[in-house]
Design a protein around this motif. Sequence first.
Motif, PDB file in Angstrom:
ATOM      1  N   ARG A 131     -58.106  -2.977 -48.572  1.00  0.00           N
ATOM      2  CA  ARG A 131     -57.564  -4.210 -48.006  1.00  0.00           C
ATOM      3  C   ARG A 131     -56.303  -4.573 -48.800  1.00  0.00           C
ATOM      4  NH1 ARG A 131     -62.595  -4.866 -49.381  1.00  0.00           N
ATOM      5  NH2 ARG A 131     -62.046  -6.309 -51.072  1.00  0.00           N
ATOM      6  N   THR A 132     -55.242  -4.851 -48.096  1.00  0.00           N
ATOM      7  CA  THR A 132     -53.990  -5.208 -48.758  1.00  0.00           C
ATOM      8  C   THR A 132     -53.657  -6.665 -48.498  1.00  0.00           C
ATOM      9  OG1 THR A 132     -52.670  -4.484 -46.851  1.00  0.00           O
ATOM     10  CG2 THR A 132     -53.082  -2.861 -48.593  1.00  0.00           C
ATOM     11  N   GLY A 133     -52.908  -7.247 -49.424  1.00  0.00           N
ATOM     12  CA  GLY A 133     -52.505  -8.646 -49.287  1.00  0.00           C
ATOM     13  C   GLY A 133     -51.345  -8.946 -50.218  1.00  0.00           C
ATOM     14  N   THR A 134     -51.121 -10.201 -50.461  1.00  0.00           N
ATOM     15  CA  THR A 134     -50.030 -10.617 -51.352  1.00  0.00           C
ATOM     16  C   THR A 134     -50.549 -11.654 -52.337  1.00  0.00           C
ATOM     17  OG1 THR A 134     -49.320 -12.319 -49.770  1.00  0.00           O
ATOM     18  CG2 THR A 134     -48.216 -10.162 -49.659  1.00  0.00           C
ATOM     19  N   ASP A 135     -49.927 -11.696 -53.498  1.00  0.00           N
ATOM     20  CA  ASP A 135     -50.240 -12.693 -54.523  1.00  0.00           C
ATOM     21  C   ASP A 135     -48.967 -13.487 -54.761  1.00  0.00           C
ATOM     22  OD1 ASP A 135     -50.712 -14.153 -56.827  1.00  0.00           O
ATOM     23  OD2 ASP A 135     -51.938 -12.588 -57.762  1.00  0.00           O
ATOM     24  N   GLU A 136     -48.917 -14.675 -54.188  1.00  0.00           N
ATOM     25  CA  GLU A 136     -47.700 -15.479 -54.277  1.00  0.00           C
ATOM     26  C   GLU A 136     -47.402 -15.894 -55.710  1.00  0.00           C
ATOM     27  OE1 GLU A 136     -45.763 -15.841 -51.816  1.00  0.00           O
ATOM     28  OE2 GLU A 136     -47.089 -14.985 -50.289  1.00  0.00           O
ATOM     29  N   THR A 138     -47.775 -14.231 -58.509  1.00  0.00           N
ATOM     30  CA  THR A 138     -47.129 -13.165 -59.289  1.00  0.00           C
ATOM     31  C   THR A 138     -46.018 -12.462 -58.514  1.00  0.00           C
ATOM     32  OG1 THR A 138     -48.776 -11.535 -58.548  1.00  0.00           O
ATOM     33  CG2 THR A 138     -49.253 -12.758 -60.575  1.00  0.00           C
ATOM     34  N   GLY A 139     -45.898 -12.772 -57.231  1.00  0.00           N
ATOM     35  CA  GLY A 139     -44.882 -12.115 -56.411  1.00  0.00           C
ATOM     36  C   GLY A 139     -45.153 -10.634 -56.219  1.00  0.00           C
ATOM     37  N   THR A 140     -46.425 -10.260 -56.090  1.00  0.00           N
ATOM     38  CA  THR A 140     -46.791  -8.842 -55.949  1.00  0.00           C
ATOM     39  C   THR A 140     -47.664  -8.636 -54.722  1.00  0.00           C
ATOM     40  OG1 THR A 140     -48.760  -9.136 -57.352  1.00  0.00           O
ATOM     41  CG2 THR A 140     -46.717  -8.435 -58.435  1.00  0.00           C
ATOM     42  N   PHE A 141     -47.733  -7.375 -54.313  1.00  0.00           N
ATOM     43  CA  PHE A 141     -48.704  -6.966 -53.304  1.00  0.00           C
ATOM     44  C   PHE A 141     -50.025  -6.668 -54.000  1.00  0.00           C
ATOM     45  CE2 PHE A 141     -44.603  -5.762 -51.463  1.00  0.00           C
ATOM     46  CZ  PHE A 141     -44.705  -6.325 -50.195  1.00  0.00           C
ATOM     47  N   THR A 142     -51.115  -6.838 -53.270  1.00  0.00           N
ATOM     48  CA  THR A 142     -52.433  -6.547 -53.829  1.00  0.00           C
ATOM     49  C   THR A 142     -53.160  -5.545 -52.947  1.00  0.00           C
ATOM     50  OG1 THR A 142     -53.507  -8.370 -52.635  1.00  0.00           O
ATOM     51  CG2 THR A 142     -52.610  -8.840 -54.838  1.00  0.00           C
ATOM     52  N   GLY A 150     -64.691  -5.474 -57.088  1.00  0.00           N
ATOM     53  CA  GLY A 150     -64.132  -6.434 -58.034  1.00  0.00           C
ATOM     54  C   GLY A 150     -62.796  -6.042 -58.618  1.00  0.00           C
ATOM     55  N   HIS A 151     -62.322  -4.838 -58.321  1.00  0.00           N
ATOM     56  CA  HIS A 151     -61.040  -4.394 -58.887  1.00  0.00           C
ATOM     57  C   HIS A 151     -59.918  -4.614 -57.875  1.00  0.00           C
ATOM     58  CE1 HIS A 151     -57.989  -2.099 -60.948  1.00  0.00           C
ATOM     59  NE2 HIS A 151     -57.870  -1.282 -59.910  1.00  0.00           N
ATOM     60  N   THR A 152     -58.841  -5.255 -58.319  1.00  0.00           N
ATOM     61  CA  THR A 152     -57.672  -5.487 -57.479  1.00  0.00           C
ATOM     62  C   THR A 152     -56.433  -4.935 -58.179  1.00  0.00           C
ATOM     63  OG1 THR A 152     -58.628  -7.498 -56.513  1.00  0.00           O
ATOM     64  CG2 THR A 152     -56.244  -7.219 -56.331  1.00  0.00           C
ATOM     65  N   LEU A 153     -55.676  -4.145 -57.434  1.00  0.00           N
ATOM     66  CA  LEU A 153     -54.447  -3.559 -57.976  1.00  0.00           C
ATOM     67  C   LEU A 153     -53.251  -4.395 -57.532  1.00  0.00           C
ATOM     68  CD1 LEU A 153     -53.145  -1.017 -59.406  1.00  0.00           C
ATOM     69  CD2 LEU A 153     -52.833  -0.109 -57.091  1.00  0.00           C
ATOM     70  N   HIS A 154     -52.327  -4.665 -58.458  1.00  0.00           N
ATOM     71  CA  HIS A 154     -51.095  -5.387 -58.149  1.00  0.00           C
ATOM     72  C   HIS A 154     -49.927  -4.406 -58.204  1.00  0.00           C
ATOM     73  CE1 HIS A 154     -52.606  -9.624 -58.412  1.00  0.00           C
ATOM     74  NE2 HIS A 154     -53.601  -8.977 -59.008  1.00  0.00           N
ATOM     75  N   ALA A 155     -48.999  -4.527 -57.277  1.00  0.00           N
ATOM     76  CA  ALA A 155     -47.830  -3.645 -57.245  1.00  0.00           C
ATOM     77  C   ALA A 155     -46.637  -4.408 -56.686  1.00  0.00           C
ATOM     78  CB  ALA A 155     -48.107  -2.413 -56.381  1.00  0.00           C
ATOM     79  N   THR A 156     -45.448  -3.976 -57.070  1.00  0.00           N
ATOM     80  CA  THR A 156     -44.227  -4.653 -56.620  1.00  0.00           C
ATOM     81  C   THR A 156     -43.708  -4.100 -55.298  1.00  0.00           C
ATOM     82  OG1 THR A 156     -42.919  -3.109 -57.961  1.00  0.00           O
ATOM     83  CG2 THR A 156     -43.524  -5.216 -58.966  1.00  0.00           C
ATOM     84  N   ALA A 157     -44.308  -3.021 -54.808  1.00  0.00           N
ATOM     85  CA  ALA A 157     -43.867  -2.441 -53.536  1.00  0.00           C
ATOM     86  C   ALA A 157     -45.078  -1.933 -52.772  1.00  0.00           C
ATOM     87  CB  ALA A 157     -42.877  -1.301 -53.765  1.00  0.00           C
TER      88      ALA A 157
END
Length: 261
Positions: A131-136, A138-142, A150-157
Amino acid sequence: MADLVAAAVPDQADRLDFETLDHPLDGLAFPAPDAFQAHLRERIARDVARREDPEFSADLGAFLALLSNYGQLPRLMAGGRLTARSVAEQLDGWWHGFFSFLASGPPGFRLRQLLALSRAGVVRFLGAGIRTGTDEATGTFTAAGSTVPGHTLHATALIEAYPPHPSLDRTEGPLLRDLHRAGTLTEEVIADPTHTHRSGLPAVSAADGHVLEPPLGGTHPRRIALAPPPTAGPSPRSPARVRTPPPSAGTTLWRVHCCAP
């Protein structure tokens, strides 16, 4: 039956288990991302070793059997044996992806390169149920999945890497675009009383691959759809045999490729 299978094929890895092949991570959960990375690397390494070992030639036999079944699909479609919903959801949806997974994919050396990138930390696997989303904040995609709860990855692209669905309306191929706009090439539509499925592919004769042309009320005598199959097997839209006229016949052969936007 289970006892018979266990006696005939003792090793679980040698059994043709369609459910496991289709959903290899079902029922698996790992406490931490690193544990899942190690599991998937081991699985890929085993797969590469098995595919390159002639002792497991039965795997090739299983693939050829599926390929043979794939070749019968045009006849079933032409004979109206598949409902429109079945074509949309099972054939164009599930079956094509499942067959491509078994028949296509990167060669062994590419998989070894992928393993090296994973071990170096350049590539990290997310698992199933992504499942993908956004984290406003931190300004990243999740991205999160069910394999590592319980694990979520954050990325800038975020790069969407799925191939586009075929579409005659949006194709950038000049030949297909011009024929379609002129009304001499129409989209394949499969319909029955309960469902209508627009495949996005050119409508052709299942018998010989000639392009269906609405103004003629049938097939065009000199236009034949030829296309490289999207996997190692024939496309279910491709005719079993395409009769190509000899050069001396003076027939113009149009190479109408399966289109994509």
